[in-house]
Write a protein that holds these residues in place. Structure first.
Motif, PDB file in Angstrom:
ATOM      1  N   ILE A 174     -52.858 -57.081 -32.346  1.00 22.80           N
ATOM      2  CA  ILE A 174     -51.699 -57.929 -32.093  1.00 22.80           C
ATOM      3  C   ILE A 174     -50.409 -57.306 -32.636  1.00 22.80           C
ATOM      4  CG2 ILE A 174     -50.672 -60.199 -32.450  1.00 22.80           C
ATOM      5  CD1 ILE A 174     -53.063 -60.352 -30.683  1.00 22.80           C
ATOM      6  N   GLY A 175     -50.327 -57.143 -33.954  1.00 24.64           N
ATOM      7  CA  GLY A 175     -49.157 -56.524 -34.563  1.00 24.64           C
ATOM      8  C   GLY A 175     -47.837 -57.044 -34.020  1.00 24.64           C
ATOM      9  N   ARG A 176     -46.988 -56.116 -33.596  1.00 24.61           N
ATOM     10  CA  ARG A 176     -45.637 -56.458 -33.132  1.00 24.61           C
ATOM     11  C   ARG A 176     -45.631 -57.191 -31.791  1.00 24.61           C
ATOM     12  NH1 ARG A 176     -43.999 -52.610 -29.325  1.00 24.61           N
ATOM     13  NH2 ARG A 176     -45.362 -50.772 -29.184  1.00 24.61           N
ATOM     14  N   HIS A 177     -46.798 -57.367 -31.173  1.00 26.01           N
ATOM     15  CA  HIS A 177     -46.859 -58.015 -29.862  1.00 26.01           C
ATOM     16  C   HIS A 177     -47.061 -59.528 -29.964  1.00 26.01           C
ATOM     17  CE1 HIS A 177     -47.144 -54.045 -27.986  1.00 26.01           C
ATOM     18  NE2 HIS A 177     -48.045 -53.744 -28.904  1.00 26.01           N
ATOM     19  N   PHE A 178     -47.129 -60.055 -31.188  1.00 26.72           N
ATOM     20  CA  PHE A 178     -47.470 -61.469 -31.339  1.00 26.72           C
ATOM     21  C   PHE A 178     -46.523 -62.392 -30.588  1.00 26.72           C
ATOM     22  CE2 PHE A 178     -46.931 -65.610 -33.286  1.00 26.72           C
ATOM     23  CZ  PHE A 178     -48.226 -66.087 -33.265  1.00 26.72           C
ATOM     24  N   ARG A 179     -45.234 -62.152 -30.692  1.00 26.25           N
ATOM     25  CA  ARG A 179     -44.259 -63.079 -30.121  1.00 26.25           C
ATOM     26  C   ARG A 179     -44.483 -63.268 -28.612  1.00 26.25           C
ATOM     27  NH1 ARG A 179     -39.679 -64.288 -32.865  1.00 26.25           N
ATOM     28  NH2 ARG A 179     -39.784 -62.291 -33.965  1.00 26.25           N
ATOM     29  N   ARG A 180     -44.664 -62.158 -27.898  1.00 24.41           N
ATOM     30  CA  ARG A 180     -44.831 -62.286 -26.448  1.00 24.41           C
ATOM     31  C   ARG A 180     -46.218 -62.820 -26.080  1.00 24.41           C
ATOM     32  NH1 ARG A 180     -47.292 -58.165 -23.603  1.00 24.41           N
ATOM     33  NH2 ARG A 180     -47.949 -56.354 -24.814  1.00 24.41           N
ATOM     34  N   ILE A 181     -47.240 -62.524 -26.895  1.00 26.63           N
ATOM     35  CA  ILE A 181     -48.572 -63.077 -26.637  1.00 26.63           C
ATOM     36  C   ILE A 181     -48.541 -64.590 -26.809  1.00 26.63           C
ATOM     37  CG2 ILE A 181     -50.979 -63.116 -27.379  1.00 26.63           C
ATOM     38  CD1 ILE A 181     -50.190 -60.521 -26.005  1.00 26.63           C
ATOM     39  N   TYR A 196     -55.692 -67.895 -34.482  1.00 25.43           N
ATOM     40  CA  TYR A 196     -55.188 -66.627 -35.020  1.00 25.43           C
ATOM     41  C   TYR A 196     -55.884 -66.312 -36.337  1.00 25.43           C
ATOM     42  CZ  TYR A 196     -52.012 -63.415 -37.444  1.00 25.43           C
ATOM     43  OH  TYR A 196     -51.482 -62.357 -38.152  1.00 25.43           O
ATOM     44  N   ILE A 197     -56.245 -65.028 -36.513  1.00 24.28           N
ATOM     45  CA  ILE A 197     -56.828 -64.572 -37.776  1.00 24.28           C
ATOM     46  C   ILE A 197     -56.357 -63.154 -38.048  1.00 24.28           C
ATOM     47  CG2 ILE A 197     -58.937 -63.772 -36.626  1.00 24.28           C
ATOM     48  CD1 ILE A 197     -60.452 -64.557 -39.240  1.00 24.28           C
ATOM     49  N   GLN A 212     -47.824 -71.438 -36.908  1.00 24.68           N
ATOM     50  CA  GLN A 212     -47.599 -71.156 -38.324  1.00 24.68           C
ATOM     51  C   GLN A 212     -47.381 -69.679 -38.598  1.00 24.68           C
ATOM     52  OE1 GLN A 212     -51.336 -72.888 -39.774  1.00 24.68           O
ATOM     53  NE2 GLN A 212     -50.172 -74.532 -40.728  1.00 24.68           N
ATOM     54  N   VAL A 213     -47.579 -68.841 -37.604  1.00 31.78           N
ATOM     55  CA  VAL A 213     -47.544 -67.386 -37.800  1.00 31.78           C
ATOM     56  C   VAL A 213     -46.103 -66.883 -37.766  1.00 31.78           C
ATOM     57  CG1 VAL A 213     -48.283 -65.150 -36.904  1.00 31.78           C
ATOM     58  CG2 VAL A 213     -49.827 -67.131 -36.768  1.00 31.78           C
ATOM     59  N   VAL A 218     -47.009 -60.007 -38.801  1.00 32.93           N
ATOM     60  CA  VAL A 218     -48.342 -59.886 -38.213  1.00 32.93           C
ATOM     61  C   VAL A 218     -48.836 -58.444 -38.328  1.00 32.93           C
ATOM     62  CG1 VAL A 218     -49.687 -60.063 -36.086  1.00 32.93           C
ATOM     63  CG2 VAL A 218     -47.966 -61.796 -36.626  1.00 32.93           C
ATOM     64  N   PRO A 219     -49.987 -58.211 -38.961  1.00 32.71           N
ATOM     65  CA  PRO A 219     -50.498 -56.844 -39.118  1.00 32.71           C
ATOM     66  C   PRO A 219     -51.252 -56.368 -37.881  1.00 32.71           C
ATOM     67  CG  PRO A 219     -51.975 -58.366 -40.189  1.00 32.71           C
ATOM     68  CD  PRO A 219     -50.828 -59.202 -39.657  1.00 32.71           C
ATOM     69  N   TYR A 220     -51.523 -55.095 -37.840  1.00 28.36           N
ATOM     70  CA  TYR A 220     -52.318 -54.516 -36.742  1.00 28.36           C
ATOM     71  C   TYR A 220     -53.706 -55.147 -36.715  1.00 28.36           C
ATOM     72  CZ  TYR A 220     -54.865 -50.967 -34.042  1.00 28.36           C
ATOM     73  OH  TYR A 220     -55.640 -50.320 -33.113  1.00 28.36           O
ATOM     74  N   PHE A 221     -54.296 -55.344 -37.902  1.00 26.81           N
ATOM     75  CA  PHE A 221     -55.640 -55.919 -37.969  1.00 26.81           C
ATOM     76  C   PHE A 221     -55.557 -57.439 -37.885  1.00 26.81           C
ATOM     77  CE2 PHE A 221     -56.424 -51.769 -39.975  1.00 26.81           C
ATOM     78  CZ  PHE A 221     -57.449 -51.332 -39.151  1.00 26.81           C
ATOM     79  N   SER A 222     -55.217 -57.913 -36.707  1.00 35.82           N
ATOM     80  CA  SER A 222     -55.143 -59.343 -36.438  1.00 35.82           C
ATOM     81  C   SER A 222     -55.595 -59.558 -35.011  1.00 35.82           C
ATOM     82  CB  SER A 222     -53.713 -59.863 -36.628  1.00 35.82           C
ATOM     83  OG  SER A 222     -52.825 -59.212 -35.750  1.00 35.82           O
TER      84      SER A 222
END
Length: 239
Positions: A174-181, A196-197, A212-213, A218-222
């Motif tokens: 996920i990392g930097r892609h969280f917002r658009r996901i 989300y984890i 809540q994120v 958000v890290p790569y390992f998510s």
């Protein structure tokens, strides 16, 4: 006579999740190798640390963090030469791999370079989607459901198409892609059933509702898990 090469999955982060077979192979090795960043510690090595025999020779495969595959290919070429030399000297070599070696695992690139000329065994590991589902208490799929695993860097249209076809979805890296996901899942009406984890099974594991994120942390390992009937599960209905 050639030594034996074993690629072992060390699991998602908790050292207790390494399989007994992987531990046995590690304890019988003459050399242990593992991927590592250009500077700093190897996550795979840190996970396996309690099981590495004292004094065992180690070799860190330093990986440049670049988008192009070519510098990484050169690193794997060099690592294969180093490992191949050890095998030709009759030494048994173990290569550590986060998660499972053949599920987005780095070991597969060494396997393709060495399996034709040396005996190789692959010991599977617990992969992060399964560990995440257990930590979240959220089944991935049931009955005849179809599970789809998606890398977050895919384009929105491709993600949308595949999510619409699937019953259960794992979105990784996920990392930097969280917002658009998050925006895409909201648009599709699935944000409420998504979970989300980050850092699953590690000491810093966190499980959060999507709202809540903080997208900036958000890290790569998510990852995000989605079961389209997940809301029914949360309400106590039958899957």
């Amino acid at each position: 006579m050639s030594g034996f090469l074993t690629g072992i999955g060390v699991g998602p982060g908790d050292p207790d999740l390494i399989t007994l077979k992987a531990v046995k192979r590690l304890q019988a090795a003459d050399l242990v190798c593992y991927p590592a960043p250009e500077v700093g510690q190897s996550l795979a090595r840190r996970i396996a640390a309690p099981h590495i025999p004292h004094g065992l020779e180690e070799y860190a495969i330093r990986m440049p963090m670049v988008a192009s595959r070519f510098p990484a290919a050169k690193v794997y070429d060099e690592a294969a030469l180093h490992i191949g030399g050890a095998l030709e000297a009759g030494r048994n070599v173990v290569v550590l791999c986060e998660g499972d070696p053949f599920f987005y695992g780095s070991f597969m690139y060494l396997y393709e370079r060495l399996a034709k000329t040396h005996p190789v065994e692959v010991v599977p590991g617990i992969s992060s989607p399964m560990a995440s589902a257990a930590a979240l208490g959220a089944p991935l799929v049931s009955r005849n459901d179809v599970l789809t695993v998606l890398p977050a860097p895919l384009e929105d249209e491709e993600l949308r198409r595949r999510i619409e076809l699937a019953d259960g979805v794992v979105i990784m890296k996920i990392g930097r892609h969280f917002r658009r996901i998050h925006a895409l899942l909201t648009e599709l009406g699935h944000a409420g059933a998504a979970r989300y984890i980050e850092h699953a099974t590690m000491q810093n594991q966190r499980c959060l509702d999507l709202n809540q994120v903080d997208p900036e942390t958000v890290p790569y390992f998510s990852m995000i898990l989605l079961h389209k009937r997940g809301e029914a599960f949360l309400e106590g209905s039958e899957l």
